[in-house]
Each structure stands twice: as C-alpha cells, then as structure tokens.
Scaffold this motif. Structure first.
Motif, mmCIF file in Angstrom:
data_model
loop_
_atom_site.group_PDB
_atom_site.id
_atom_site.type_symbol
_atom_site.label_atom_id
_atom_site.label_comp_id
_atom_site.label_asym_id
_atom_site.label_seq_id
_atom_site.Cartn_x
_atom_site.Cartn_y
_atom_site.Cartn_z
ATOM 1 N N ASP A 58 16.667 24.750 -61.487
ATOM 2 C CA ASP A 58 17.891 24.967 -61.998
ATOM 3 C C ASP A 58 19.299 24.575 -61.854
ATOM 4 N N TRP A 69 12.909 33.841 -57.722
ATOM 5 C CA TRP A 69 12.591 32.851 -57.035
ATOM 6 C C TRP A 69 13.501 31.985 -56.409
ATOM 7 N N ARG A 111 16.975 36.230 -68.076
ATOM 8 C CA ARG A 111 17.317 35.392 -67.463
ATOM 9 C C ARG A 111 18.877 35.257 -67.069
ATOM 10 N N HIS A 153 11.100 21.638 -62.615
ATOM 11 C CA HIS A 153 12.719 20.742 -62.304
ATOM 12 C C HIS A 153 13.380 22.471 -60.893
ATOM 13 N N HIS A 213 9.659 24.409 -60.904
ATOM 14 C CA HIS A 213 9.394 25.354 -61.959
ATOM 15 C C HIS A 213 9.117 24.656 -63.090
HETATM 16 FE FE LIG Z 1 13.760 26.460 -64.800
#
Ligand SMILES: [Fe+2]
Ligand SMILES: O=C(O)CCC(=O)C(=O)O
Length: 282
Positions: A101, A252, A274, A99, A259
């Motif tokens: 994000d 990223w 995150r 996917h 990813h």
């Molecule tokens: Fe992700």
C-alpha cells in the motif's frame, strides 16, 4: 478470555481468537498482538462486531493513522475508506495488481487494517505474498543482480488523470470514491531489498502496481528484471490466500508483504472498511 493464535499453515497469516476488539485493549494484549503480527505478518480476527470508532481505536494501538491519498474517506470520518463493489458493477476490479500500500510515499504505511462488512458467498479473496520468504529463497544469481538496486515508485499508473482510475474510468460505474490527481505524477525511490523497521529482517520491496523503473536502467531492462522478480515474489510457495468472513478484521504488514484483490463474485456486493497504520517513529 485468553488469546489464541492459529497459523494458517500457508506462507504467512494467522487467525486470532479470544479477543473482543469492540472494547479497549490492555497494554499486555496490544503487546501480544504486535508480537503475533510481526511473526505472522497477517492477523485475522473473526467474529468481531465493530463500528468505525472501534476500527479507528484498534488501528491507533499500532501507530498513528497513515495518509490515504486519492480515495475519499467515508462520510464523517477522516481515516476510514470504503473498499466497495456493487453486485452489478462493471468497472475493472480495484487493486488487482500485486502491490504494497502507497509504496510511492516517502514513508509508506507500515500496516493496513481491513474489516469485512458485506462479504460475497464466494470469490473476493485477498492474496498475500511473503517477501521475507521470497528474498530468503531467491536464487543467488538473481539476488546478486538486484543487490543495491533502487526502484522508482509512482502512483501515476493508477491515480494520475490519465491513469487507470482517471479519465479512462470516469464513465464507468465504479462505486469507490477515487479522486485522481496530477499529484500522482510524483516519484519516490526505495531500495529493492529493504530491512523491516521493527524486526530488521530483510525482504523484497518490489511492487508491480507502483514501480515505474529502476535507477540506472533502461525501461526495457527494468521491465524484464521486474517481471522475472515478480514471478518469484508471487510463486505459490510464498502465498497466503485470505478467505473473508463477515465481521472479520484483518491487519497486514506492508513492509514485508505484497497483496492483491481477486474477483469471482459477480452478482454479489462486497464492502470493507479500511484504515492504514502510519510509520510514526518507526
Ligand atoms: Fe492494497
Ligand atoms: O479488496 C481487497 O481484497 C484488497 C484491497 C486492497 O488492496 C487494499 O485495501 O489495500
């Protein structure tokens, strides 16, 4: 201290040393990091000792925070979520499908930062697939078939009440604080070939985790085409396998990468914090 950027030798990714991210960074350093990020798409900063304040400060050098739906932030923070799995957890792995994000948003986050706090001794690598490379090498015949197509993205397969992290998952022992919602039914379209908002380079933007169809195509046709495309997007030549270390921060670029998470660490805890980088004016 001078910054060193060492490419991974794989399809993307570089290791950056000579910078302490627990301290404010100068404009020159931020500029250099942004340049390296646009070139390598994933930057890994090993041997950092970061608090959530540091992670938040670092994130905001690259844009405003993104909006993170469906996953509750950690206590006391609005923009930090925990990617977490306990040693004895039996729930299906989180984020195992390829996917980009939150691709179901109108303006998905341009980037994601992930900081390794508890890292298992083996397994749990994050895989990245370079979508500039996937497009640049795409067979002409397949490229002609996808040129101009628009994909329909939605979070519903994962985050609707009847999705993967919804009722079906409610009795599981998942440690992540996922909050499914009917809002996940919303759809958003994006072209299958997109230009990067900073470099202008074209890449594939197709995402197994969130695409539910292609405009103007039957479901069968769309699934067949998507599967053919995914096989190409994620072939070995396009991959970077990111191996984690405790105290490593990575960032990223969601605009040109897919990813996914991997397992292989049963019996060990894994915890990362995150943040997402919103598009801002980009
Ligand atoms: Fe992700
Ligand atoms: O757990 C991982 O390796 C990746 C999780 C993920 O997809 C994310 O944090 O966006």
């Amino acid at each position: 201290m001078s910054i060193s950027v060492e490419p991974s030798g794989q399809a993307c990714g570089a290791r950056v040393t000579g910078v302490d991210l627990s301290r404010p960074l100068s404009d020159d350093t931020i500029k250099a990091l942004r340049g390296a990020w646009l070139e390598h798409h994933v930057l890994a900063f090993p041997e950092q000792t970061l608090r959530d304040d540091d992670l938040e400060r670092f994130t905001q050098y690259f844009g405003p925070f993104g909006e993170d739906p469906f996953i509750a932030p950690i206590a006391g923070r609005e923009h930090v979520i925990a990617i977490e799995r306990r040693a004895d957890e039996q729930a299906p792995l989180f984020a195992e499908a390829w996917h980009s994000d939150w691709s179901f948003q109108v303006t998905p986050p341009i980037g994601t930062c992930l900081y390794g706090i508890t890292i298992p001794p083996k397994g749990g690598e994050t895989l990245f697939a370079n979508q500039h490379k996937a497009l640049d090498t795409l067979p002409t015949e397949l490229r002609q078939r996808i040129e101009g197509l628009v994909a329909i993205h939605s979070a519903k397969a994962g985050y609707a009440p009847d999705g993967m992290y919804g009722e079906n998952d409610a009795a599981s022992d998942r440690s992540m604080d996922i909050r499914p919602s009917p809002e996940a039914e919303a759809v958003q379209t994006h072209p299958l070939i997109r230009r990067h908002s900073e470099t202008g380079r074209a890449s594939l933007y197709s995402c197994l985790g969130y695409i539910i169809g292609i405009e103007g195509m039957s479901d069968e046709q769309a699934v067949e085409l998507m599967m053919e495309l995914y096989a190409w997007q994620t072939r070995d030549e396009n991959l970077y396998t990111h191996e984690w270390e405790e105290g490593m921060l990575i960032m990223w670029d969601n605009r040109c990468l897919l990813h996914r998470a991997t397992g292989g660490y049963d019996g060990h805890d894994r915890l990362l914090h995150r943040t997402t980088i919103g598009a801002g004016g980009l």
